[in-house]
Design a protein around this motif. Sequence first.
Motif, PDB file in Angstrom:
ATOM      1  N   GLY A 194       4.232  -1.855  -7.840  1.00 28.90           N
ATOM      2  CA  GLY A 194       2.784  -1.685  -7.678  1.00 28.90           C
ATOM      3  C   GLY A 194       2.393  -0.740  -6.554  1.00 28.90           C
ATOM      4  N   GLU A 195       3.384   0.016  -6.035  1.00 22.37           N
ATOM      5  CA  GLU A 195       3.165   0.997  -4.976  1.00 22.37           C
ATOM      6  C   GLU A 195       2.422   0.385  -3.791  1.00 22.37           C
ATOM      7  OE1 GLU A 195       1.594   4.597  -6.717  1.00 22.37           O
ATOM      8  OE2 GLU A 195       3.448   4.953  -7.796  1.00 22.37           O
ATOM      9  N   GLU A 196       1.369   1.053  -3.282  1.00 22.06           N
ATOM     10  CA  GLU A 196       0.723   0.601  -2.046  1.00 22.06           C
ATOM     11  C   GLU A 196       0.001  -0.734  -2.202  1.00 22.06           C
ATOM     12  OE1 GLU A 196      -2.333   3.007  -4.175  1.00 22.06           O
ATOM     13  OE2 GLU A 196      -0.281   3.455  -3.606  1.00 22.06           O
ATOM     14  N   LYS A 197      -0.172  -1.215  -3.424  1.00 21.86           N
ATOM     15  CA  LYS A 197      -0.846  -2.500  -3.655  1.00 21.86           C
ATOM     16  C   LYS A 197       0.119  -3.687  -3.537  1.00 21.86           C
ATOM     17  CE  LYS A 197      -4.315  -0.493  -6.721  1.00 21.86           C
ATOM     18  NZ  LYS A 197      -3.854   0.878  -6.754  1.00 21.86           N
ATOM     19  N   TYR A 198       1.413  -3.433  -3.449  1.00 22.16           N
ATOM     20  CA  TYR A 198       2.395  -4.517  -3.348  1.00 22.16           C
ATOM     21  C   TYR A 198       2.090  -5.397  -2.146  1.00 22.16           C
ATOM     22  CZ  TYR A 198       6.743  -6.964  -2.315  1.00 22.16           C
ATOM     23  OH  TYR A 198       7.668  -7.932  -2.011  1.00 22.16           O
ATOM     24  N   GLU A 199       1.971  -6.700  -2.373  1.00 20.13           N
ATOM     25  CA  GLU A 199       1.695  -7.634  -1.289  1.00 20.13           C
ATOM     26  C   GLU A 199       3.000  -8.027  -0.606  1.00 20.13           C
ATOM     27  OE1 GLU A 199      -0.583 -10.857  -2.977  1.00 20.13           O
ATOM     28  OE2 GLU A 199      -2.419  -9.660  -2.930  1.00 20.13           O
ATOM     29  N   LEU A 200       3.047  -7.812   0.690  1.00 24.39           N
ATOM     30  CA  LEU A 200       4.259  -8.069   1.461  1.00 24.39           C
ATOM     31  C   LEU A 200       4.608  -9.548   1.470  1.00 24.39           C
ATOM     32  CD1 LEU A 200       3.344  -5.678   4.364  1.00 24.39           C
ATOM     33  CD2 LEU A 200       5.176  -5.320   2.698  1.00 24.39           C
ATOM     34  N   GLN A 201       5.908  -9.813   1.430  1.00 22.29           N
ATOM     35  CA  GLN A 201       6.424 -11.178   1.440  1.00 22.29           C
ATOM     36  C   GLN A 201       7.323 -11.367   2.663  1.00 22.29           C
ATOM     37  OE1 GLN A 201       5.446 -13.240  -1.182  1.00 22.29           O
ATOM     38  NE2 GLN A 201       4.237 -11.456  -1.795  1.00 22.29           N
ATOM     39  N   GLN A 202       7.445 -12.604   3.123  1.00 25.12           N
ATOM     40  CA  GLN A 202       8.321 -12.934   4.236  1.00 25.12           C
ATOM     41  C   GLN A 202       9.730 -12.392   3.960  1.00 25.12           C
ATOM     42  OE1 GLN A 202       7.483 -14.334   7.070  1.00 25.12           O
ATOM     43  NE2 GLN A 202       9.513 -14.586   7.893  1.00 25.12           N
ATOM     44  N   GLY A 203      10.295 -11.667   4.921  1.00 18.83           N
ATOM     45  CA  GLY A 203      11.661 -11.179   4.809  1.00 18.83           C
ATOM     46  C   GLY A 203      11.834  -9.888   4.026  1.00 18.83           C
ATOM     47  N   ASP A 204      10.744  -9.276   3.559  1.00 23.22           N
ATOM     48  CA  ASP A 204      10.872  -8.016   2.811  1.00 23.22           C
ATOM     49  C   ASP A 204      11.577  -6.960   3.649  1.00 23.22           C
ATOM     50  OD1 ASP A 204       9.695  -8.742   0.411  1.00 23.22           O
ATOM     51  OD2 ASP A 204       7.754  -7.821   0.855  1.00 23.22           O
ATOM     52  N   ASN A 205      12.304  -6.073   2.961  1.00 22.00           N
ATOM     53  CA  ASN A 205      12.917  -4.910   3.590  1.00 22.00           C
ATOM     54  C   ASN A 205      12.291  -3.677   2.936  1.00 22.00           C
ATOM     55  OD1 ASN A 205      14.846  -3.610   5.344  1.00 22.00           O
ATOM     56  ND2 ASN A 205      15.913  -3.024   3.494  1.00 22.00           N
ATOM     57  N   ILE A 206      11.533  -2.921   3.718  1.00 25.82           N
ATOM     58  CA  ILE A 206      10.836  -1.737   3.229  1.00 25.82           C
ATOM     59  C   ILE A 206      11.524  -0.510   3.829  1.00 25.82           C
ATOM     60  CG2 ILE A 206       8.606  -0.571   2.987  1.00 25.82           C
ATOM     61  CD1 ILE A 206       8.638  -3.498   1.908  1.00 25.82           C
ATOM     62  N   VAL A 207      11.958   0.414   2.973  1.00 26.84           N
ATOM     63  CA  VAL A 207      12.664   1.606   3.428  1.00 26.84           C
ATOM     64  C   VAL A 207      11.861   2.833   3.016  1.00 26.84           C
ATOM     65  CG1 VAL A 207      14.821   2.912   3.345  1.00 26.84           C
ATOM     66  CG2 VAL A 207      14.881   0.413   3.151  1.00 26.84           C
ATOM     67  N   PHE A 208      11.644   3.722   3.987  1.00 21.46           N
ATOM     68  CA  PHE A 208      10.986   5.009   3.735  1.00 21.46           C
ATOM     69  C   PHE A 208      12.058   6.086   3.868  1.00 21.46           C
ATOM     70  CE2 PHE A 208       7.682   2.197   5.336  1.00 21.46           C
ATOM     71  CZ  PHE A 208       6.617   2.458   4.484  1.00 21.46           C
ATOM     72  N   VAL A 209      12.277   6.858   2.791  1.00 23.74           N
ATOM     73  CA  VAL A 209      13.316   7.884   2.788  1.00 23.74           C
ATOM     74  C   VAL A 209      12.667   9.237   2.530  1.00 23.74           C
ATOM     75  CG1 VAL A 209      15.467   8.656   1.709  1.00 23.74           C
ATOM     76  CG2 VAL A 209      14.909   6.210   1.751  1.00 23.74           C
ATOM     77  N   SER A 210      12.831  10.163   3.464  1.00 23.66           N
ATOM     78  CA  SER A 210      12.325  11.510   3.248  1.00 23.66           C
ATOM     79  C   SER A 210      13.285  12.254   2.331  1.00 23.66           C
ATOM     80  CB  SER A 210      12.200  12.263   4.568  1.00 23.66           C
ATOM     81  OG  SER A 210      11.804  13.601   4.296  1.00 23.66           O
ATOM     82  N   THR A 211      12.750  12.835   1.270  1.00 27.51           N
ATOM     83  CA  THR A 211      13.568  13.637   0.358  1.00 27.51           C
ATOM     84  C   THR A 211      13.317  15.125   0.599  1.00 27.51           C
ATOM     85  OG1 THR A 211      11.883  13.557  -1.366  1.00 27.51           O
ATOM     86  CG2 THR A 211      13.567  11.826  -1.391  1.00 27.51           C
ATOM     87  N   LEU A 212      12.508  15.426   1.624  1.00 27.02           N
ATOM     88  CA  LEU A 212      12.181  16.826   1.948  1.00 27.02           C
ATOM     89  C   LEU A 212      13.214  17.367   2.917  1.00 27.02           C
ATOM     90  CD1 LEU A 212       8.364  16.349   2.517  1.00 27.02           C
ATOM     91  CD2 LEU A 212       9.512  17.085   0.428  1.00 27.02           C
ATOM     92  N   HIS A 213      13.688  18.550   2.646  1.00 24.51           N
ATOM     93  CA  HIS A 213      14.690  19.161   3.527  1.00 24.51           C
ATOM     94  C   HIS A 213      14.231  20.543   3.935  1.00 24.51           C
ATOM     95  CE1 HIS A 213      17.489  15.963   2.523  1.00 24.51           C
ATOM     96  NE2 HIS A 213      17.156  16.136   1.265  1.00 24.51           N
ATOM     97  N   GLY A 214      14.411  20.852   5.194  1.00 23.46           N
ATOM     98  CA  GLY A 214      14.077  22.201   5.667  1.00 23.46           C
ATOM     99  C   GLY A 214      15.120  23.197   5.194  1.00 23.46           C
ATOM    100  N   GLY A 215      14.802  24.463   5.331  1.00 26.65           N
ATOM    101  CA  GLY A 215      15.787  25.440   4.858  1.00 26.65           C
ATOM    102  C   GLY A 215      15.618  26.747   5.547  1.00 26.65           C
TER     103      GLY A 215
END
Length: 111
Positions: A90-111
Motif C-alpha cells: 500500500g506504499e505510503e499508506k501502509y500502517e506501521l506495526q510493532q517491530g517493522d523493518n523499513i529499508v530505504f535503498v537508493s538505486t540512483l548512481h552517479g557517473g
Amino acid sequence: MTKSANGGAALSITVEFTGGLELLFSNERKHNITLPAQMDDGSQPNIAYLVRYLVDNVMKDQRQEMFIMEDNVRPGILVLINDADWELEGEEKYELQQGDNIVFVSTLHGG
C-alpha cells in the motif's frame, strides 16, 4: 507495545538506509525509531508519517531533495517493508506495526 516519551503507547521499528542514503542520516545505516502508536486523529502512523518524521528528526543533511520530492519518497528509492516491496503493502499508506523493518535503498548512481 512500548511507552512513548509522553507516556502514551509507542511503536518501535527499525529503519535502514543503503545505497548511499545513509550519508544523509549521519552516516548511520540502521536507526531504531520509536513513534506514537496512535496519531492525534486516532489513526496509526503510516509510511508517509515516518518519512516526514525521518526528515524532521533524524536527517542531519540539508539536502532533503535527495530523499523526498513533493512530500513523498523520491523516485529511484526502493522502499522495503519487512523485506517486501512497499508497492505490495500500500506504499505510503501502509500502517506501521510493532517491530517493522523499513529499508530505504537508493538505486540512483552517479557517473
